[in-house]
Motif scaffolding. Structure first.
Motif, PDB file in Angstrom:
ATOM      1  N   HIS A   1      17.468 -45.946 -34.411  1.00  0.00           N
ATOM      2  CA  HIS A   1      18.783 -46.560 -34.559  1.00  0.00           C
ATOM      3  C   HIS A   1      19.831 -45.635 -35.182  1.00  0.00           C
ATOM      4  O   HIS A   1      20.990 -45.674 -34.782  1.00  0.00           O
ATOM      5  N   TRP A   2      19.460 -44.831 -36.171  1.00  0.00           N
ATOM      6  CA  TRP A   2      20.430 -44.085 -36.967  1.00  0.00           C
ATOM      7  C   TRP A   2      20.504 -42.623 -36.554  1.00  0.00           C
ATOM      8  O   TRP A   2      19.497 -42.014 -36.188  1.00  0.00           O
TER       9      TRP A   2
ATOM     10  N   VAL B   1      28.590 -41.093 -38.766  1.00  0.00           N
ATOM     11  CA  VAL B   1      27.291 -41.740 -38.655  1.00  0.00           C
ATOM     12  C   VAL B   1      27.244 -42.569 -37.368  1.00  0.00           C
ATOM     13  O   VAL B   1      28.221 -43.251 -37.025  1.00  0.00           O
ATOM     14  N   THR B   2      26.119 -42.518 -36.680  1.00  0.00           N
ATOM     15  CA  THR B   2      25.874 -43.263 -35.436  1.00  0.00           C
ATOM     16  C   THR B   2      24.857 -44.369 -35.696  1.00  0.00           C
ATOM     17  O   THR B   2      23.870 -44.159 -36.397  1.00  0.00           O
ATOM     18  N   TYR B   3      25.118 -45.548 -35.116  1.00  0.00           N
ATOM     19  CA  TYR B   3      24.114 -46.615 -35.140  1.00  0.00           C
ATOM     20  C   TYR B   3      23.966 -47.180 -33.728  1.00  0.00           C
ATOM     21  O   TYR B   3      24.933 -47.636 -33.133  1.00  0.00           O
TER      22      TYR B   3
ATOM     23  N   ARG C   1      29.967 -45.927 -34.022  1.00  0.00           N
ATOM     24  CA  ARG C   1      30.041 -44.776 -34.922  1.00  0.00           C
ATOM     25  C   ARG C   1      31.191 -44.982 -35.898  1.00  0.00           C
ATOM     26  O   ARG C   1      32.219 -45.571 -35.554  1.00  0.00           O
TER      27      ARG C   1
ATOM     28  N   GLN D   1      26.473 -49.170 -29.016  1.00  0.00           N
ATOM     29  CA  GLN D   1      26.391 -48.167 -30.081  1.00  0.00           C
ATOM     30  C   GLN D   1      27.731 -48.097 -30.795  1.00  0.00           C
ATOM     31  O   GLN D   1      28.783 -48.227 -30.164  1.00  0.00           O
TER      32      GLN D   1
END
Length: 231
Positions: A184-185, A227-229, A51, A49
């Motif tokens: 995912h987001w 933002v996280t992915y 960010r 992950q």
């Protein structure tokens, strides 16, 4: 004898017909083989992950000058971009490494706020986290770890020279959450407290070139949103 043979033939033929009928019925009663069932593909998220955050670095204005008891230090606050990379060992346990760079302007506190210099800081921080997974898309976590702060590109102001803030280790505490918008987001909010106290020194022209030294207790708060992915 002829009649007996004919009766025997009819008897044998009857038995054969009976076995044939029984076989046909048994064939009808035998269940057909089950059609193969396609296995449902179960997708598990990647352990990786990343960010991207906007990070506010809020320092604690504390420190000392050995040659001037009662005079302290203060530092500037900054806002910087920051990248972090996380690896999930399980659904609950993860490690996070944050990467970013900032600077701090150093001033005296209690001596007319004299500008001493400026130092850039690279503070890679590694934390071990526990993620709570019982709240659906809302995924809070807590963490603790270690920081190593590298001071580079140090410059001094007029009246000072040879500013040297030492690299040092510090401890870190962390709390935050991801809110996942889909698989995912997501969006992230994160707070870290780094406990960092290091040695510093500088040559001071205003007092005849005498060196000054002491402790710089920076102890910054790192407050970020981004933002996280999840791969």
């Amino acid at each position: 004898m002829a009649i007996s043979g004919l009766n025997c033939s009819r008897w044998v033929a009857g038995i054969g017909a009976g076995f044939f009928a029984f076989g046909a019925v048994a064939a009808d009663l035998t269940p057909a083989p089950a059609a193969p069932v396609a296995e449902e593909a179960i997708s598990s998220p990647s352990p990786w992950q990343v960010r991207v955050r906007a990070l506010g670095v809020i320092t604690k204005d504390d420190g000392s000058i050995d040659q001037a008891p009662g005079i302290g230090l203060q530092y500037s606050d900054t806002v910087i971009p920051e990248l972090d990379i996380s690896y999930f060992f399980t659904d609950n346990i993860a490690a996070e490494l944050i990467l970013g760079t900032t600077y701090a302007k150093i001033k005296t506190d209690g001596l007319g706020d004299i500008d001493v210099g400026k130092a850039w800081l690279l503070p890679p921080t590694l934390t071990l986290q526990y993620h709570f997974t019982d709240f659906g898309a809302f995924k809070p976590y807590v963490g603790a770890g270690i920081n190593y702060s590298l001071f580079y590109n140090q410059s001094d102001k007029a009246g000072f020279k040879n500013l040297d803030v030492k690299n040092d280790f510090g401890w870190a505490l962390q709390a935050g959450f991801d809110y996942m918008l889909d698989e995912h987001w997501g969006v992230n909010f994160d707070v870290k407290k780094i406990f960092l106290e290091t040695d510093w020194k500088v040559d001071s022209s205003p007092v005849g070139g005498a060196p000054l030294s002491g402790k710089a207790k920076i102890d910054p708060w790192l407050i970020g949103a981004g933002v996280t992915y999840r791969f």
